[in-house]
Design a protein around this motif. Sequence first.
Motif, PDB file in Angstrom:
ATOM      1  N   UNK A 110       0.834  -1.204   0.000  1.00  0.00           N
ATOM      2  CA  UNK A 110       0.000   0.000   0.000  1.00  0.00           C
ATOM      3  C   UNK A 110       0.870   1.255   0.000  1.00  0.00           C
ATOM      4  N   UNK A 111       0.193   2.409   0.006  1.00  0.00           N
ATOM      5  CA  UNK A 111       0.879   3.693  -0.111  1.00  0.00           C
ATOM      6  C   UNK A 111       1.810   3.953   1.066  1.00  0.00           C
ATOM      7  N   UNK A 112       1.390   3.609   2.279  1.00  0.00           N
ATOM      8  CA  UNK A 112       2.226   3.866   3.450  1.00  0.00           C
ATOM      9  C   UNK A 112       3.512   3.050   3.399  1.00  0.00           C
ATOM     10  N   UNK A 113       3.431   1.814   2.879  1.00  0.00           N
ATOM     11  CA  UNK A 113       4.642   0.991   2.740  1.00  0.00           C
ATOM     12  C   UNK A 113       5.599   1.618   1.740  1.00  0.00           C
ATOM     13  N   UNK A 114       5.068   2.143   0.635  1.00  0.00           N
ATOM     14  CA  UNK A 114       5.930   2.820  -0.339  1.00  0.00           C
ATOM     15  C   UNK A 114       6.574   4.069   0.237  1.00  0.00           C
ATOM     16  N   UNK A 115       5.824   4.787   1.085  1.00  0.00           N
ATOM     17  CA  UNK A 115       6.379   5.978   1.726  1.00  0.00           C
ATOM     18  C   UNK A 115       7.505   5.606   2.685  1.00  0.00           C
ATOM     19  N   UNK A 116       7.362   4.500   3.395  1.00  0.00           N
ATOM     20  CA  UNK A 116       8.427   4.047   4.307  1.00  0.00           C
ATOM     21  C   UNK A 116       9.697   3.693   3.529  1.00  0.00           C
ATOM     22  N   UNK A 117       9.533   3.031   2.392  1.00  0.00           N
ATOM     23  CA  UNK A 117      10.698   2.698   1.567  1.00  0.00           C
ATOM     24  C   UNK A 117      11.353   3.948   1.007  1.00  0.00           C
ATOM     25  N   UNK A 118      10.543   4.939   0.665  1.00  0.00           N
ATOM     26  CA  UNK A 118      11.101   6.192   0.151  1.00  0.00           C
ATOM     27  C   UNK A 118      11.949   6.886   1.213  1.00  0.00           C
ATOM     28  N   UNK A 119      11.445   6.940   2.439  1.00  0.00           N
ATOM     29  CA  UNK A 119      12.225   7.556   3.526  1.00  0.00           C
ATOM     30  C   UNK A 119      13.476   6.742   3.802  1.00  0.00           C
ATOM     31  N   UNK A 120      13.374   5.413   3.733  1.00  0.00           N
ATOM     32  CA  UNK A 120      14.528   4.547   3.997  1.00  0.00           C
ATOM     33  C   UNK A 120      15.643   4.763   2.979  1.00  0.00           C
ATOM     34  N   UNK A 121      15.286   5.135   1.745  1.00  0.00           N
ATOM     35  CA  UNK A 121      16.312   5.330   0.715  1.00  0.00           C
ATOM     36  C   UNK A 121      17.245   6.492   1.028  1.00  0.00           C
ATOM     37  N   UNK A 122      16.812   7.404   1.918  1.00  0.00           N
ATOM     38  CA  UNK A 122      17.646   8.558   2.265  1.00  0.00           C
ATOM     39  C   UNK A 122      18.558   8.283   3.463  1.00  0.00           C
ATOM     40  N   UNK A 123      18.634   7.043   3.896  1.00  0.00           N
ATOM     41  CA  UNK A 123      19.470   6.706   5.050  1.00  0.00           C
ATOM     42  C   UNK A 123      20.952   7.036   4.828  1.00  0.00           C
TER      43      UNK A 123
END
Length: 438
Positions: free
Chosen positions: A68-81
Amino acid sequence: MDGQPEIVDKVLGYLMQGWEIAQGWLLSPAAWSQFALLVVAFFSAWVVTRRVSPVLKNILTPPEEQTHLFAGLRLFVLSFLPLLLPLLAYLLTAVGEEVTRSLFGSGAVIAFGKRLLLFLAARALVNKIVKDPFLRLLGKYVLVPIMALYALGLLPLATTYLSETIIRLGNISFSLMSLVRGIIAGSVLFWLGRWSNDQSASYIQRQKELPPATRQLAVKAAEIVIFGVAFLLLLNIMGINLSTIAVLGGAIGVGLGFGLQKIAANFISGVILLLEGQATVGDYVALDGGEAGTIVKMTARAAILETFDGRWIMVPNEDFITTRVTNYSDSGSANRYEADFSVSYDTDINTIPAIVEAAVATHKDVLDKPYPPDCELRGFGDSGIDFSVEFWVNGLDDGPNKYTSDVLFLIWNALKDNGIEIPYPHRVVEIKGGLPTA
């Protein structure tokens, strides 16, 4: 060093200035204390990052079954680690800068360290985070060099030089700075336009309740609006007067109207096709000119047909309006085909329709509606009695489909099972005067 070119003198002056600054830093206790604070800040950020990164990964990584959308948002934030280390070091360095300025009244070294950390953050962004090839190319050759100049303190000098360098083309003059700004802004705007167009097209194509022609027209309209807005924004960023463009565009439009009549006609024809929906993507069409194939794509200028032998044919949109077009698959309608055969004159022809219709009806693709298989007597031939069976299918008898061939196999087997002979030509030769003697 007298008599050197001006550019050489400037470079030497910058080198001497840099050497003086370096000497001041090397001999200053305040500079060494600032350097020590930089090392402490970076080491502290490194320790915190090593401890925090695994925790953030566990928190931000969604389960595999979640889409879902929230899971995609979590992955997007994780990419900036990967930005955590340089940005955390930057924040700690900013705190250290306040301390050194309060103690020594100077913070040049630590300010340089802050700019260097931002440069490292930019490199991490380009090399580890950005996945789009175009954005990575833009970051590699635009963002990273700009941040390098900023870290060295040369960015104000570079912008001043670009702003003062004027290029003149006839009555038009502009600075190198405006040209660079236009190239960068244009690249970003049209990438955003392409991305927005892809997203809007994907969203529109998912609206299955809309007819295919309406979806295609909405995609084209969204594309025109998105890139039109991007072009106007680019002109505004470059400082070009839109009223001047309007006058120039009117003059160019008159010239294009005479020189590009065919292109304009094809564009308008494409809009008419999309509005009427008489031919759309997925339809199998045949034109008077002999072109035939499945429409795989409709562009602003032409429709692309794919034949069953794998060739692509580009047909101008105007041809769909000005010539006769046969659409074999409009709105998913069924198509009728015929299979001809003959039986011997010794056959009871009254039994043939029932036998053949029952055999053809067993084919999995033959339809009962609008009409079931229909066997008709067509005539009395030289060698046998001619019949033809009509049948309806959803599809075309070509390419992957072999409807007529399959039906003829069924007819052959049905006639053989019922002992009905399929005739072949016979000829009677009469030799007048008898056979010659040896």
